[in-house]
Design an enzyme around this catalytic site. Structure first.
Site, PDB file in Angstrom:
ATOM      1  N   LYS A 291      46.463  75.961  34.530  1.00  0.00           N
ATOM      2  CA  LYS A 291      45.190  76.648  34.767  1.00  0.00           C
ATOM      3  C   LYS A 291      44.270  76.653  33.543  1.00  0.00           C
ATOM      4  O   LYS A 291      43.055  76.613  33.679  1.00  0.00           O
ATOM      5  CB  LYS A 291      45.457  78.115  35.180  1.00  0.00           C
TER       6      LYS A 291
ATOM      7  N   VAL B 182      45.506  76.602  41.766  1.00  0.00           N
ATOM      8  CA  VAL B 182      45.199  77.766  42.604  1.00  0.00           C
ATOM      9  C   VAL B 182      46.084  77.698  43.848  1.00  0.00           C
ATOM     10  O   VAL B 182      46.045  76.721  44.598  1.00  0.00           O
ATOM     11  CB  VAL B 182      43.704  77.779  43.018  1.00  0.00           C
TER      12      VAL B 182
ATOM     13  N   GLY C 248      63.008  87.228  40.673  1.00  0.00           N
ATOM     14  CA  GLY C 248      62.474  85.981  40.104  1.00  0.00           C
ATOM     15  C   GLY C 248      60.978  85.819  40.333  1.00  0.00           C
ATOM     16  O   GLY C 248      60.424  84.748  40.088  1.00  0.00           O
TER      17      GLY C 248
ATOM     18  N   ASN D  89      59.926  74.075  35.587  1.00  0.00           N
ATOM     19  CA  ASN D  89      60.038  74.210  37.047  1.00  0.00           C
ATOM     20  C   ASN D  89      59.215  73.166  37.784  1.00  0.00           C
ATOM     21  O   ASN D  89      59.683  72.503  38.701  1.00  0.00           O
ATOM     22  CB  ASN D  89      59.539  75.600  37.478  1.00  0.00           C
TER      23      ASN D  89
ATOM     24  N   THR E 271      48.687  71.068  36.878  1.00  0.00           N
ATOM     25  CA  THR E 271      48.860  72.379  37.521  1.00  0.00           C
ATOM     26  C   THR E 271      48.542  73.487  36.517  1.00  0.00           C
ATOM     27  O   THR E 271      48.731  74.657  36.809  1.00  0.00           O
ATOM     28  CB  THR E 271      50.325  72.574  37.985  1.00  0.00           C
TER      29      THR E 271
ATOM     30  N   LYS F 188      42.284  81.780  37.909  1.00  0.00           N
ATOM     31  CA  LYS F 188      42.106  81.100  39.198  1.00  0.00           C
ATOM     32  C   LYS F 188      40.695  81.341  39.750  1.00  0.00           C
ATOM     33  O   LYS F 188      40.066  80.436  40.295  1.00  0.00           O
ATOM     34  CB  LYS F 188      43.164  81.577  40.190  1.00  0.00           C
TER      35      LYS F 188
ATOM     36  N   SER G 249      47.955  59.078  23.721  1.00  0.00           N
ATOM     37  CA  SER G 249      46.903  58.183  23.240  1.00  0.00           C
ATOM     38  C   SER G 249      47.338  56.725  23.119  1.00  0.00           C
ATOM     39  O   SER G 249      46.477  55.853  23.058  1.00  0.00           O
ATOM     40  CB  SER G 249      46.333  58.688  21.912  1.00  0.00           C
TER      41      SER G 249
ATOM     42  N   GLU H  88      57.820  87.196  35.440  1.00  0.00           N
ATOM     43  CA  GLU H  88      58.370  86.654  34.187  1.00  0.00           C
ATOM     44  C   GLU H  88      58.934  87.799  33.356  1.00  0.00           C
ATOM     45  O   GLU H  88      58.599  88.972  33.588  1.00  0.00           O
ATOM     46  CB  GLU H  88      57.229  86.024  33.360  1.00  0.00           C
TER      47      GLU H  88
ATOM     48  N   GLY I 174      56.381  78.283  42.928  1.00  0.00           N
ATOM     49  CA  GLY I 174      57.647  77.633  43.264  1.00  0.00           C
ATOM     50  C   GLY I 174      57.694  76.231  42.684  1.00  0.00           C
ATOM     51  O   GLY I 174      56.660  75.570  42.566  1.00  0.00           O
TER      52      GLY I 174
HETATM   53  N1  LIG Z   1      55.963  77.655  38.432  1.00  0.00           N
HETATM   54  C1  LIG Z   1      55.035  77.820  39.349  1.00  0.00           C
HETATM   55  O1  LIG Z   1      55.334  78.262  40.466  1.00  0.00           O
HETATM   56  C2  LIG Z   1      53.609  77.458  39.051  1.00  0.00           C
HETATM   57  C3  LIG Z   1      52.632  77.583  40.076  1.00  0.00           C
HETATM   58  C4  LIG Z   1      51.324  77.180  39.826  1.00  0.00           C
HETATM   59  C5  LIG Z   1      50.973  76.708  38.555  1.00  0.00           C
HETATM   60  N2  LIG Z   1      51.937  76.633  37.570  1.00  0.00           N
HETATM   61  C6  LIG Z   1      51.547  76.140  36.252  1.00  0.00           C
HETATM   62  O2  LIG Z   1      52.215  74.906  35.999  1.00  0.00           O
HETATM   63  C7  LIG Z   1      52.560  74.805  34.617  1.00  0.00           C
HETATM   64  C8  LIG Z   1      54.072  74.580  34.477  1.00  0.00           C
HETATM   65  O3  LIG Z   1      54.755  75.686  35.029  1.00  0.00           O
HETATM   66  P1  LIG Z   1      56.350  75.770  34.942  1.00  0.00           P
HETATM   67  O4  LIG Z   1      56.744  76.897  35.814  1.00  0.00           O
HETATM   68  O5  LIG Z   1      56.934  74.435  35.166  1.00  0.00           O
HETATM   69  O6  LIG Z   1      56.546  76.202  33.426  1.00  0.00           O
HETATM   70  P2  LIG Z   1      57.899  76.081  32.564  1.00  0.00           P
HETATM   71  O7  LIG Z   1      59.091  76.085  33.455  1.00  0.00           O
HETATM   72  O8  LIG Z   1      57.781  77.103  31.493  1.00  0.00           O
HETATM   73  O9  LIG Z   1      57.808  74.618  31.910  1.00  0.00           O
HETATM   74  C9  LIG Z   1      56.815  74.294  30.975  1.00  0.00           C
HETATM   75  C10 LIG Z   1      57.136  72.940  30.375  1.00  0.00           C
HETATM   76  O10 LIG Z   1      56.113  72.617  29.425  1.00  0.00           O
HETATM   77  C11 LIG Z   1      56.728  72.208  28.226  1.00  0.00           C
HETATM   78  N3  LIG Z   1      55.845  72.501  27.091  1.00  0.00           N
HETATM   79  C12 LIG Z   1      55.358  73.700  26.719  1.00  0.00           C
HETATM   80  N4  LIG Z   1      54.613  73.570  25.617  1.00  0.00           N
HETATM   81  C13 LIG Z   1      54.644  72.262  25.277  1.00  0.00           C
HETATM   82  C14 LIG Z   1      54.119  71.509  24.209  1.00  0.00           C
HETATM   83  N5  LIG Z   1      53.370  72.078  23.255  1.00  0.00           N
HETATM   84  N6  LIG Z   1      54.362  70.179  24.171  1.00  0.00           N
HETATM   85  C15 LIG Z   1      55.116  69.585  25.127  1.00  0.00           C
HETATM   86  N7  LIG Z   1      55.654  70.252  26.170  1.00  0.00           N
HETATM   87  C16 LIG Z   1      55.429  71.575  26.226  1.00  0.00           C
HETATM   88  C17 LIG Z   1      58.016  72.994  28.145  1.00  0.00           C
HETATM   89  O11 LIG Z   1      58.896  72.366  27.236  1.00  0.00           O
HETATM   90  P3  LIG Z   1      60.396  72.962  26.982  1.00  0.00           P
HETATM   91  O12 LIG Z   1      61.161  72.575  28.217  1.00  0.00           O
HETATM   92  O13 LIG Z   1      60.874  72.256  25.811  1.00  0.00           O
HETATM   93  O14 LIG Z   1      60.207  74.433  26.806  1.00  0.00           O
HETATM   94  C18 LIG Z   1      58.469  72.918  29.600  1.00  0.00           C
HETATM   95  O15 LIG Z   1      59.127  71.691  29.836  1.00  0.00           O
HETATM   96  C19 LIG Z   1      52.076  76.093  33.961  1.00  0.00           C
HETATM   97  O16 LIG Z   1      50.818  75.842  33.357  1.00  0.00           O
HETATM   98  C20 LIG Z   1      51.955  77.065  35.111  1.00  0.00           C
HETATM   99  O17 LIG Z   1      50.966  78.066  34.893  1.00  0.00           O
HETATM  100  C21 LIG Z   1      53.228  76.987  37.801  1.00  0.00           C
END
Ligand SMILES: NC(=O)c1ccc[n+]([C@@H]2O[C@H](COP(=O)([O-])OP(=O)(O)OC[C@H]3O[C@@H](n4cnc5c(N)ncnc54)[C@H](OP(=O)(O)O)[C@@H]3O)[C@@H](O)[C@H]2O)c1
Length: 370
Positions: free
Chosen positions: A133, A160, A214, A12, A131, A232, A93, A217, A329
């Site tokens: 945490k 946060v 939505g 996302n 982003t 946070k 790296s 999770e 989002g």
């Molecule tokens: N979504 C929000 O609203 C939001 C808000 C604040 C903070 N965050 C933080 O931002 C981060 C991303 O959130 P998101 O919603 O984008 O999560 P997401 O949709 O689950 O996407 C996570 C991405 O990380 C990749 N990934 C996971 N493990 C990996 C690894 N070992 N090596 C390489 N890539 C890896 C996944 O690969 P695959 O595509 O292959 O699975 C995916 O592309 C999280 O840490 C979340 O806590 C999110």
């Protein structure tokens, strides 16, 4: 200035960030003199792509939208390194980049593996925006040491309240101030569930509704057990009080076991229940709690609707400061990365120090190496 970005994670947030970079290309050039190119993107299941002169973003975004699950190798055979699968470690790296944009999943396992990638990039003197945490909550003091030692900056506005500006408001708006405490509602999923429960809907039904909308999770434990909010609170407390803290320090109680009696009592007193993160940032001590609390009508967090987030800071200069906005989002959190990027290269005459609001760049020691 030309900026090469290595992006880890294309979920996302990664997609939101790429879309914004594309959409704002002209504005970034005109207003900040920034020309960005993403030279590599790495994911867990879809593999990695690496194009040293920069990925054609329009093509990349449209083709990954058409095939949202396909391996990059199948969609972009011309952009992957033939005969060899590039690992995330290789890219971090060895690749030539200026900024590591890290948005992979948050892990409670000491923020790994992302923390190792961030450490590696900082040791190469690269800037890091994230982003995620985990690395910041578990290892901020150590990673901050690396910032000071090697000269790259580490920014994490999106950890946060997503794109809602917390750290940048404090660093730009309250320089020279001391933050004595904070109280925040930092998890939209819990806030939404509690709002429904206040209307008489039971916990399981409210959780189901949150999933359908939505907001929650499939596995909601990080949210409802309070860990997301605790991470946070840990980030805020460590950054603002320049101390090294661990999860055990937090008095933690989620909303999962919350009972109806609590709601009846709250309603009788005309209060509302919120999952509140509280930090008391003393000179020699830091107390943090995350637990359901009854807030009265005159409290700024009382009226926070549904999935919104809010935080109230108490400063020694201007008293209370309240910040509220969306806490999640794709576009919102992608924007947090964009803002961090602009903070690193704000253009002539607009430079400011991005995170630390205290005057000193004090080195605070941590035992939590990653
Ligand atoms: N979504 C929000 O609203 C939001 C808000 C604040 C903070 N965050 C933080 O931002 C981060 C991303 O959130 P998101 O919603 O984008 O999560 P997401 O949709 O689950 O996407 C996570 C991405 O990380 C990749 N990934 C996971 N493990 C990996 C690894 N070992 N090596 C390489 N890539 C890896 C996944 O690969 P695959 O595509 O292959 O699975 C995916 O592309 C999280 O840490 C979340 O806590 C999110």
């Amino acid at each position: 200035v030309k900026i090469k970005i290595l992006l880890l994670g294309f979920g996302n947030v990664g997609r939101g960030f790429c879309e914004l970079l594309s959409e704002k290309r002209e504005l970034l050039m005109q207003r900040h003199g920034i020309h960005t190119s993403i030279i590599g993107i790495s994911t867990r299941k879809r593999g990695s792509i690496y194009v040293p002169h920069g990925i054609d973003m329009e093509t990349f975004l449209s083709r990954t939208t058409e095939d949202p699950l396909l391996d990059f190798k199948q969609i972009f055979p011309e952009m992957t390194v033939k005969g060899k699968d590039l690992s995330v470690e290789d890219l971090v790296s060895l690749a030539d980049y200026d900024v590591l944009a890290e948005c992979t999943v948050t892990s409670m396992d000491g923020g790994q593996p992302a923390c190792g990638w961030i450490r590696n990039a900082l040791e190469r003197g690269k800037h890091v925006i994230t982003t995620n945490k985990g690395p910041i909550a578990f290892h901020y003091p150590y990673l901050h040491e690396l910032e000071l030692k090697y000269g790259g900056r580490l920014l994490f506005e999106g950890t946060v309240m997503s794109g809602t500006p917390v750290f940048s408001t404090l660093s730009r708006g309250l320089p020279g101030s001391r933050i004595d405490s904070f109280e925040g509602v930092l998890n939209g999923t819990c806030n939404y569930i509690l709002e429904l429960m206040q209307q008489g809907i039971d916990y399981e039904k409210a959780l189901q509704k949150a999933k359908e909308c939505g907001y929650a999770e499939a596995d909601p434990s990080m949210d409802v057990e309070g860990y997301d909010t605790a991470l946070k609170a840990l980030i805020l407390s460590q950054v603002l009080n320049e101390v090294s803290l661990s999860m055990e320090k937090i008095e933690l109680e989620g909303i999962k076991g919350i009972n109806e009696r609590f709601f009846k009592e709250a309603c009788m007193g005309k209060g509302k229940i919120r999952l509140v993160a509280r930090g008391i940032l003393g000179h020699n001590s830091t107390d943090i709690s995350v637990k359901p609390e009854v807030l009265q009508k005159d409290h700024p967090l009382y009226n926070l609707p549904g999935p919104m987030n809010g935080i109230l800071f108490h400063s020694d200069t201007i008293g209370q400061v309240y910040i509220s906005g969306r806490g999640a989002g794709s576009r919102e959190t992608g924007f947090a990365l964009l803002r961090d990027l602009i903070s690193l290269f704000p253009g002539e005459g607009q430079k400011f120090k991005p995170i630390n609001i205290r005057e000193s760049e004090k080195l605070f020691r941590s035992d939590h190496r990653c």
